[in-house]
Design an enzyme around this catalytic site. Structure first.
Site, mmCIF file in Angstrom:
data_model
loop_
_atom_site.group_PDB
_atom_site.id
_atom_site.type_symbol
_atom_site.label_atom_id
_atom_site.label_comp_id
_atom_site.label_asym_id
_atom_site.label_seq_id
_atom_site.Cartn_x
_atom_site.Cartn_y
_atom_site.Cartn_z
ATOM 1 C CB CYS A 143 -4.433 27.446 14.080
ATOM 2 S SG CYS A 143 -5.453 28.928 14.115
ATOM 3 C CD GLN A 158 -35.187 24.383 11.971
ATOM 4 O OE1 GLN A 158 -35.740 24.472 13.046
ATOM 5 N NE2 GLN A 158 -35.100 23.251 11.312
ATOM 6 C CB ALA A 172 -15.754 0.546 1.343
ATOM 7 C CG PHE A 210 -21.132 0.676 18.623
ATOM 8 C CD1 PHE A 210 -20.556 0.111 19.752
ATOM 9 C CD2 PHE A 210 -20.345 1.489 17.817
ATOM 10 C CE1 PHE A 210 -19.225 0.351 20.078
ATOM 11 C CE2 PHE A 210 -19.015 1.739 18.125
ATOM 12 C CZ PHE A 210 -18.458 1.170 19.252
ATOM 13 C CG HIS A 222 -10.244 28.058 14.076
ATOM 14 N ND1 HIS A 222 -8.941 28.482 13.916
ATOM 15 C CD2 HIS A 222 -10.840 28.242 12.874
ATOM 16 C CE1 HIS A 222 -8.752 28.894 12.674
ATOM 17 N NE2 HIS A 222 -9.897 28.762 12.021
ATOM 18 C CG HIS A 246 -36.284 25.682 6.137
ATOM 19 N ND1 HIS A 246 -36.767 24.655 5.358
ATOM 20 C CD2 HIS A 246 -36.270 25.208 7.410
ATOM 21 C CE1 HIS A 246 -37.052 23.619 6.126
ATOM 22 N NE2 HIS A 246 -36.750 23.919 7.386
ATOM 23 C CG HIS A 295 -7.443 31.826 15.939
ATOM 24 N ND1 HIS A 295 -7.691 30.515 16.262
ATOM 25 C CD2 HIS A 295 -7.928 32.562 16.965
ATOM 26 C CE1 HIS A 295 -8.272 30.463 17.448
ATOM 27 N NE2 HIS A 295 -8.438 31.680 17.896
HETATM 28 ZN ZN LIG Z 1 -7.437 28.700 15.298
#
Ligand SMILES: [Zn+2]
Ligand SMILES: [Zn+2]
Length: 334
Positions: free
Chosen positions: A199, A168, A21, A308, A293, A166, A240
């Site tokens: 959801c 794309q 970390a 890896f 979603h 920008h 949703h």
């Molecule tokens: Zn959903």
């Protein structure tokens, strides 16, 4: 000991090797000095240099443009002249190919060279999202285009060579395996559980309240449980919707607000990191599906994908999303 977590939506796994970390300031990147001028003479996207780009397909702002969309001069795919389905497949012995038709557009987010999404004002950011929606809508009417991807590369580690702000858009004549897998996994979850996995994640993340970075009335941004890289952020509409095309004016404004908040936090906490973001949406003909979603995935480029990752499709992350959310949600500058 490391921890391996699964992304419930994709069933992909991430290894969290936390002994590696780093603190936010340790991610500070060697940056090429950015040109800090509002106008650069040889930049094709600067105001005054419009003649250097192919003919524009969309302009927002009159008389002074704020956002322009032009075909990419070095497009990966060639525009289809027909709007009805016409993509030819070719079989050569064992192998298959198809005509490289599609769209590759550049969305110039500002007339000003040294502008920055994280620092532009709300109205400017809304125009960028409005342009995303308008081009998504136009391209989706062409039956040849199965998938429309909107993405942004910020900084050289994220793959951009042009400083001028920008995004794309690429429209492809097929749905790539990576996206198909996501759609199938979401479909499988829906078949098993009878609801949209995204959801369910939104509801769970609000209850758990450990990984939330920002929340508004219509959107939530959180660090995914199985984040693939440090400070990975996922932004979803709370209501949703499977396809980005379904977001109306209100959600356009809402997306501009939350996206900007997230980018400011990254900018301030990690000293303007290179990043990519992608709008991940169901293909146009799947708008209205209950199992997918649309969302925005933000991926700061703080680590490099090595052998890896390339060989396994798994990721090694060095910081838990709970820690990233804590750091980012406490970042209040700007
Ligand atoms: Zn959903
Ligand atoms: Zn420029």
């Amino acid at each position: 000991m490391s921890i391996i977590r699964q992304d419930i939506a994709t069933r992909d796994w991430t290894i969290f090797a936390l002994e590696r970390a780093k603190r936010p300031q340790d991610y500070k990147q060697e940056k090429k000095i950015r040109n800090n001028q509002a106008y650069v003479e040889d930049c094709p996207f600067c105001k005054g240099n419009e003649h250097m780009t192919p003919e524009q397909r969309l302009v927002i702002g009159d008389p002074d443009w704020k956002v322009r969309v032009v075909p990419n001069k070095f497009a990966a795919l060639t525009t289809s002249k027909q709007t009805s389905y016409s993509v030819q497949r070719h079989k050569t012995g064992l192998y298959l190919s198809m005509d490289g038709i599609g769209e590759h557009e550049v969305l110039i987010e500002s007339p000003v060279h040294n502008q920055h999404l994280a620092t532009m004002d709300q109205a400017e950011m809304e125009k960028v999202i409005q342009a995303y929606q308008q081009r998504f809508s136009v391209l989706s009417k062409n039956e040849n285009y199965q998938l429309i991807i909107i993405f942004r590369n910020h900084g050289s580690r994220a793959g951009t060579s042009l400083e001028h702000p920008h995004s794309q858009l690429i429209a492809t004549p097929f749905v790539p395996g990576y996206i198909r897998n996501r759609l199938q996994e979401a479909q499988r979850y829906f078949d098993d559980m009878g609801c949209c996995v995204y959801c369910d994640m939104i509801e769970y993340e609000i209850q758990a309240n450990k990984r939330i970075i920002e929340q508004t009335q219509d959107f939530i941004a959180f660090a995914p449980y199985a984040s693939v890289s440090p400070y990975n952020i996922m932004v979803l509409p709370k209501r949703h919707q499977s396809c980005f095309i379904q977001a109306g004016d209100d959600l356009q404004r809402g997306l501009a607000t939350i996206l900007k908040k997230c980018l400011i936090k990254l900018h301030d906490a990690l000293m303007d990191p290179d990043y990519n973001y992608v709008i991940d949406s169901a293909p146009v003909d799947k708008a209205g599906e209950k199992h997918y979603h649309w969302h925005v995935e933000i991926l700061p480029r703080l680590t490099t994908r090595a052998g890896f990752e390339l060989g396994s499709g798994m990721y090694i992350n060095t910081i838990l999303p709970e820690e990233c959310a804590r750091i980012l949600s406490n970042t209040q500058k700007s």
